[in-house]
Write an enzyme that holds these catalytic residues in place. Structure first.
Site, PDB file in Angstrom:
ATOM      1  N   GLU A  69       0.833  -1.198   0.000  1.00 50.54           N
ATOM      2  CA  GLU A  69       0.000   0.000   0.000  1.00 50.54           C
ATOM      3  C   GLU A  69       0.869   1.249   0.000  1.00 50.54           C
ATOM      4  O   GLU A  69       1.767   1.391   0.842  1.00 50.54           O
ATOM      5  CB  GLU A  69      -0.905   0.044   1.237  1.00 50.54           C
ATOM      6  CG  GLU A  69      -2.034  -0.956   1.242  1.00 50.54           C
ATOM      7  CD  GLU A  69      -2.919  -0.833   2.473  1.00 50.54           C
ATOM      8  OE1 GLU A  69      -4.058  -1.319   2.422  1.00 50.54           O
ATOM      9  OE2 GLU A  69      -2.469  -0.265   3.492  1.00 50.54           O
ATOM     10  N   CYS A  70       0.606   2.170  -0.903  1.00 52.57           N
ATOM     11  CA  CYS A  70       1.158   3.521  -0.915  1.00 52.57           C
ATOM     12  C   CYS A  70       2.685   3.511  -0.844  1.00 52.57           C
ATOM     13  O   CYS A  70       3.354   3.319  -1.835  1.00 52.57           O
ATOM     14  CB  CYS A  70       0.527   4.359   0.199  1.00 52.57           C
ATOM     15  SG  CYS A  70       0.675   6.139  -0.035  1.00 52.57           S
ATOM     16  N   GLY A  71       3.262   3.711   0.327  1.00 54.03           N
ATOM     17  CA  GLY A  71       4.708   3.662   0.456  1.00 54.03           C
ATOM     18  C   GLY A  71       5.271   2.336  -0.020  1.00 54.03           C
ATOM     19  O   GLY A  71       6.377   2.277  -0.570  1.00 54.03           O
TER      20      GLY A  71
END
EC number: 6.3.5.11
Length: 458
Positions: A328-330
């Site tokens: 997720e994301c990072g």
């Protein structure tokens, strides 16, 4: 059964996080505190754990629904003596102009009293008008007390207290002086994460002493509600037929954005969650069946992540060999070919996706979203709609594989959508954050797909 209360603010920046952390730390000397955070914020929840020694849980009606909020609070609050719920934004600020999902909304959903934090700097009788407005805007909210922040002097406090209690009839419980030493440093996604604040414990001790000196803690305990019906906490999701699997969880200074209830959902489904540091460890554990890379601040630690070449190689080889990975994301940024920071410096990363993650000065996507699953993947079958949020200062440059999500804002321009959710072998990477507490079926799917992809029986 624990008693509980909500700490609200008149607006963002009024001091509710400061007051909440100080109250948690001060009360933790006498009681077992179970902390909660309204909304999707990871960082405040991490500070809660530092303040009182217990994990914090996010209460978010978009992410987990009203029943989920009641269930989660009903499960966790009884594990301690006092539940302290930190609000979000201003007291009535929610997902739309109806205040849906706001601090006030959650307080009514849980039947909890509210303590309002008001920035009283440069104020006199106007403080009465503000408190009166917050009380009268919705009389169903149990506004039970006020804490004044950034007060100039004790004389100033006495004047404010006299006005509010005379004009409104609501108790003023104390104040925090206008002292910069109790402020917590911030950066682009909010507070500097607890992992990175080397002086945090000293800071919280100083803040706790300030609360003990200037706030009536006995009055706060008296306000705390005792009427919660713990039967609301029933939830039966444990899957007893699955053999135990091990799922690595990226957990260090760079990656630590996870919902505690979401991680516990994996454990309920039969998984053992194993912390892995992508910064400090040399390689992934050889016996894990899957890997979960959450969000965080990889851009702050890009040089160290890039220099840990043995871990980059280990992650890349594991994905090529078919390890189930959810990022997720990072985590998505880490799996790209490179990460470029705001100064323009470029750092090589894992390279599963042949694109570049580039930091931007402004937010690219911000707020609650819904992700329609278009194709089967390691997390979900096609046709599901996942509720989540995006909050990032980066964008992807280059051509990604076909997306398995169609994402759109929950509110506002709901006709606008964009692709996300990129699949490579058994790896899924996305900017969308979700809370697995709301989607136990996804945790179950991830576990069963892990087992089948590793040649194990389900």
């Amino acid at each position: 059964m624990a008693c509980g209360m909500v700490i609200a603010g008149t607006n963002s920046g009024a001091g509710k996080t400061t007051a909440s952390l100080g109250i948690m730390r001060a009360l933790s000397e006498m009681y077992k505190i179970i902390p909660f955070k309204i909304g999707p914020d990871y960082i405040d929840a991490a500070y809660h754990r530092w303040a009182c020694g217990n994990f914090s849980y996010n209460l978010d009606v978009h992410m987990i629904g009203e029943d989920g909020v009641k269930c989660l609070y009903g499960q966790k609050a009884p594990l301690g003596d006092v539940a302290v719920v930190e609000g979000v934004m201003g007291m009535y600020d929610g997902m739309d102009d109806s205040s849906y999902g706001s601090t006030a909304y959650i307080s009514k959903l849980l039947n909890l009293p509210v303590i309002l934090v008001l920035d009283a700097s440069s104020m006199a009788a106007s403080a009465s008008a503000m408190v009166m407005g917050y009380r009268d805007y919705d009389r169903d909210v149990k506004l039970a007390g006020v804490i004044l922040n950034r007060v100039g002097s004790h004389k100033h406090y006495e004047s404010l207290k006299r006005c509010i209690e005379r004009d409104i009839g609501i108790s003023v419980l104390g104040y925090l002086p206008n002292d910069p030493s109790v402020m917590i440093p911030e950066r682009h996604l909010g507070l500097v994460p607890a992992f990175e604040n080397s002086e945090l414990d000293e800071h919280l001790s100083r803040l706790s002493q300030c609360i003990k000196d200037y706030v009536d803690l006995n009055a706060i305990i008296d306000i705390a509600d005792m009427s919660w019906d713990k039967q609301e906490g029933n939830r039966h999701v444990r899957a007893t037929d699955y053999p135990l699997v091990k799922i690595g969880v990226a957990w260090d200074e760079a990656f630590n954005f996870y919902y505690k209830a979401g991680l516990e959902t994996f454990e309920e489904m039969g998984a053992r969650m194993v912390p892995v540091s992508l910064l400090h460890d040399k390689a992934l554990p050889g016996d894990i069946d899957g890997l979960y890379i959450g969000g965080g601040f990889p851009e702050i630690f890009a040089a160290k992540l890039s220099q840990n070449t043995s871990m980059l190689r280990s992650v890349r080889d594991a994905i090529e060999d078919g390890l189930a990975v959810y990022a997720e994301c990072g985590g998505l940024m880490y799996l790209c070919r490179s990460l470029t920071d705001l100064s323009g410096q470029r750092f090589p990363m894992v390279g599963i996706y042949d694109v570049e993650a580039v930091m931007t000065k402004g937010l690219k996507h911000f707020g609650y979203v819904e992700a329609e699953v278009l194709t089967d993947n390691i997390l979900s079958e096609a046709g599901n709609v996942l509720k989540g949020h995006e909050f990032h200062h980066s964008e992807i440059k280059g051509t990604l594989p076909n997306a398995c999500y169609s994402v759109k804002k929950t509110k506002g321009d709901s006709d606008k959508s964009w692709p996300c959710g990129y699949v490579y072998k058994n790896c899924l990477a996305t900017y969308v954050h979700i809370d697995f507490f709301a989607h136990p079926e996804l945790a179950r799917h991830f576990i069963t797909q892990n087992l089948s992809s590793r040649g194990k029986s389900v």
